[in-house]
Scaffold this active site. Structure first.
Site, PDB file in Angstrom:
ATOM      1  CD  GLU A 186     -80.774  30.084  -8.136  1.00 52.68           C
ATOM      2  OE1 GLU A 186     -81.503  28.101  -9.303  1.00 52.68           O
ATOM      3  OE2 GLU A 186     -81.161  30.574  -9.124  1.00 52.68           O
TER       4      GLU A 186
ATOM      5  CB  CYS B  72     -86.123  34.208 -11.638  1.00 55.70           C
ATOM      6  SG  CYS B  72     -86.120  33.488 -10.115  1.00 55.70           S
TER       7      CYS B  72
HETATM    8  C1  UGA Z   1     -86.539  30.472 -13.749  1.00 53.61           C
HETATM    9  C2  UGA Z   1     -85.440  29.254 -15.041  1.00 53.61           C
HETATM   10  O1  UGA Z   1     -86.457  28.481 -15.573  1.00 53.61           O
HETATM   11  C3  UGA Z   1     -84.389  28.855 -13.678  1.00 53.61           C
HETATM   12  O2  UGA Z   1     -84.229  28.254 -15.086  1.00 53.61           O
HETATM   13  C4  UGA Z   1     -83.593  29.971 -13.224  1.00 53.61           C
HETATM   14  O3  UGA Z   1     -82.904  29.365 -11.921  1.00 53.61           O
HETATM   15  C5  UGA Z   1     -84.932  30.270 -11.940  1.00 53.61           C
HETATM   16  O4  UGA Z   1     -85.780  31.798 -13.477  1.00 53.61           O
HETATM   17  C6  UGA Z   1     -84.103  31.811 -11.016  1.00 53.61           C
HETATM   18  O5  UGA Z   1     -83.553  32.896 -11.964  1.00 53.61           O
HETATM   19  O6  UGA Z   1     -84.181  31.418 -10.096  1.00 53.61           O
HETATM   20  P1  UGA Z   1     -88.439  30.012 -12.297  1.00 53.61           P
HETATM   21  O7  UGA Z   1     -89.172  31.819 -12.093  1.00 53.61           O
HETATM   22  O8  UGA Z   1     -88.945  29.009 -11.597  1.00 53.61           O
HETATM   23  O9  UGA Z   1     -87.366  29.700 -12.951  1.00 53.61           O
HETATM   24  O10 UGA Z   1     -89.370  30.034 -13.417  1.00 53.61           O
HETATM   25  P2  UGA Z   1     -89.843  29.124 -15.290  1.00 53.61           P
HETATM   26  O11 UGA Z   1     -90.333  27.635 -15.084  1.00 53.61           O
HETATM   27  O12 UGA Z   1     -88.518  29.597 -16.093  1.00 53.61           O
HETATM   28  O13 UGA Z   1     -91.295  30.241 -15.479  1.00 53.61           O
HETATM   29  C7  UGA Z   1     -91.397  31.420 -15.486  1.00 53.61           C
HETATM   30  C8  UGA Z   1     -92.312  31.993 -16.146  1.00 53.61           C
HETATM   31  O14 UGA Z   1     -92.317  31.495 -17.710  1.00 53.61           O
HETATM   32  C9  UGA Z   1     -93.739  31.365 -15.242  1.00 53.61           C
HETATM   33  O15 UGA Z   1     -94.668  32.357 -15.559  1.00 53.61           O
HETATM   34  C10 UGA Z   1     -94.037  30.531 -16.972  1.00 53.61           C
HETATM   35  O16 UGA Z   1     -95.412  30.209 -16.594  1.00 53.61           O
HETATM   36  C11 UGA Z   1     -93.942  31.058 -17.925  1.00 53.61           C
HETATM   37  N1  UGA Z   1     -93.663  30.357 -18.986  1.00 53.61           N
HETATM   38  C12 UGA Z   1     -92.555  28.694 -19.061  1.00 53.61           C
HETATM   39  C13 UGA Z   1     -94.032  30.454 -20.058  1.00 53.61           C
HETATM   40  O17 UGA Z   1     -95.700  31.065 -20.028  1.00 53.61           O
HETATM   41  N2  UGA Z   1     -94.560  29.958 -21.454  1.00 53.61           N
HETATM   42  C14 UGA Z   1     -92.972  28.899 -21.207  1.00 53.61           C
HETATM   43  O18 UGA Z   1     -93.285  28.153 -22.987  1.00 53.61           O
HETATM   44  C15 UGA Z   1     -91.852  28.465 -20.696  1.00 53.61           C
END
Ligand code: UGA
Length: 473
Positions: free
Chosen positions: A172, A290
């Site tokens: 997923e 994740c």
């Molecule tokens: C992530 C992946 O994006 C999903 O596709 C995946 O399904 C999920 O892990 C998983 O393995 O279950 P998620 O952990 O909900 O999703 O969060 P993200 O939106 O990926 O963000 C992760 C981190 O990166 C956050 O701390 C966010 O603040 C940071 N981030 C994100 C940044 O610092 N810069 C960005 O440009 C984007």
């Protein structure tokens, strides 16, 4: 093979005889609870399982144990429609399901970088011996490549061959905060299978997703592949996303040294469609349950496979990410006029307010949260730290006990020598600095997510520091 559904589906009947396969979701954390509720919304009969009785009684009572926008309403709607139930009984799960989705956690092992597969193992070894008819056990959890083959062996060991229980992998890709949308309207679906029956069963188990796409004139690409590729798709995707974030954070480090602005740099390179502007937000870095553990588990697995060198860059990705957390401490010392020595700064006697505890907005998840990691570092350096987060306070308190938690933004900033915004909640992005002026002891702000309007804060008399941006006083 990639198929754009809806197209002619392989037709297989559900072993239970039900018109649509009955689905179970094993593990009702961020992943399993969302899937169980959303698939009931798509019209399936669904049973959610967890070993945690408190969680199951909350869900059964219409209360989602996590903060995920839109999920509460769907839970209550589908409970009352009678399509959705929750249980702690393996017998009930085995009796009910045609397709059993493994959604349990695979956290980092305490003794190293590899993933802890004990919950996956326990799900399979509890369920398999109780199965009385053919069923499909399909993994959704993020696992090291090779896990599905191992699960197949476990299933063979624990079920009679004549039942013909099969295994599949369908990772997923939901993102917390927008998880409902990601599950109902995925941008792709992966089927890791070994037989046409498993493909047909997975198709039937996702038909609701394809039907919804059809009504909205969309297509959902489906990649039908082998176990190993399906497992790798997930970790490769997360490794790529983590690398993209650390790339822009590495650029932020260079911008800081050169007096350039990483937000303008990101925007400028993002206009190139080959690069794209998503996941290029520089800041305090990535956290959550994740990305951080997945890049570590991926490295550990690559080592086992003898290709550790191929993923050595992920070690750098991790280090860049960790350095951004330390950068906030460094900036705090600088703004507060404290020396920064080899053992870190002495922040004793300073009052620092951290806005944000969750790893990202619109979630209550604090797992490996950059914000809380910084809170710990600041407290360790002697600062009196006050934390406020719109949704993550309970989880944060369980994680970091020895700091002050405020109930409101206003309470939190009162008397502060410095404010650090470390999660980009709307409440913080929209905060009017003029209304905070009289509350704080000094107008100093670190924008750890580059989410504030710098010109507005500077105009209100604040000393502002962003990430990868020239200093403005
Ligand atoms: C992530 C992946 O994006 C999903 O596709 C995946 O399904 C999920 O892990 C998983 O393995 O279950 P998620 O952990 O909900 O999703 O969060 P993200 O939106 O990926 O963000 C992760 C981190 O990166 C956050 O701390 C966010 O603040 C940071 N981030 C994100 C940044 O610092 N810069 C960005 O440009 C984007």
């Amino acid at each position: 093979m990639t198929i754009a559904y809806p197209s002619t589906p392989p037709v297989v009947a559900a072993p239970s005889g039900a018109p649509r396969p009955r689905l179970t979701f094993l593990g009702t954390g961020y992943l399993g609870a969302t899937y169980a509720i959303c698939f009931a919304e798509l019209g399936y009969e669904v049973l959610g399982f967890d070993v945690d009785e408190a969680k199951i009684s909350k869900l059964s009572g219409g209360d989602v144990p996590i903060h995920e926008p839109g999920l509460d309403e769907l839970l209550r709607k589908n409970l009352s429609a009678g399509r959705l139930r929750f249980t702690t009984s393996w017998e009930e799960v085995a009796e009910f399901g045609d397709v059993h989705f493994i959604c349990v956690g695979t956290p980092q092992r305490p003794d190293g970088m590899a993933a802890d597969l004990s919950h996956v193992e326990s799900a399979v070894t509890n369920l398999a011996p109780l199965l009385k008819r053919k069923a499909l056990i399909a993994g959704k959890s993020t696992v090291p490549v090779g896990t599905a083959e191992w699960i197949e062996q476990l299933v063979r060991r624990h079920t009679p061959a004549e039942l013909g229980v099969e295994v599949a992998w369908s990772p997923e890709f939901l993102q917390e905060g927008v998880a409902v949308e990601d599950v109902l309207r995925p941008n792709r679906i992966i089927f890791g299978v070994k037989s046409d029956w498993a493909t047909g069963m997975l198709y039937a188990a996702h038909k609701g997703v394809f039907d919804l796409a059809l009504t909205e004139d969309r297509e959902v690409p489906v990649v039908v592949t082998d176990f190993a590729t399906a497992e790798l798709v997930k970790v490769a995707a997360n490794a790529f996303l983590a690398t993209k974030i650390s790339f822009i954070n590495a650029m932020a480090e260079v911008c800081e040294a050169a007096g350039a602005d990483v937000t303008q740099l990101a925007r400028s390179i993002g206009y190139d469609a080959r690069i794209g502007n998503k996941f290029l937000r520089a800041g305090v870095g990535f956290g959550g349950g994740c990305l951080p553990k997945d890049i570590r588990a991926f490295q550990a697995r690559a080592q086992e496979l003898g290709v550790g060198e191929a993923l050595r860059f992920l070690h750098e990705v991790d280090l860049i990410n960790q350095r951004r957390r330390q950068k906030i401490v460094q900036l705090s010392a600088e703004l507060l006029g404290r020396g920064y020595g080899p053992a870190g700064p002495d922040l004793a006697g300073t009052r620092i307010t951290v806005l944000g505890a969750t790893f990202k907005p619109n979630s209550d998840d604090v797992r490996d949260s950059p914000a809380l990691s910084v809170v710990r570092k600041l407290a360790r350096s002697g600062a009196e730290v006050t934390v406020y987060d719109p949704e993550g306070m309970d989880n944060a308190r369980n994680d970091v006990a020895d700091v002050t938690y405020s109930k409101t933004l206003t309470d939190a900033v009162t008397g502060a020598d410095l404010i650090c915004v470390l999660t980009e909640w709307e409440e913080f992005r929209n905060a009017d600095p003029n209304s905070l002026n009289e509350l704080v002891a000094a107008r100093r702000v670190i924008d750890g997510r580059n989410c504030l309007d710098q010109s507005v804060w500077v105009a209100a008399g604040w000393e502002y520091r962003g990430m990868g941006k020239p200093a403005v006083a």
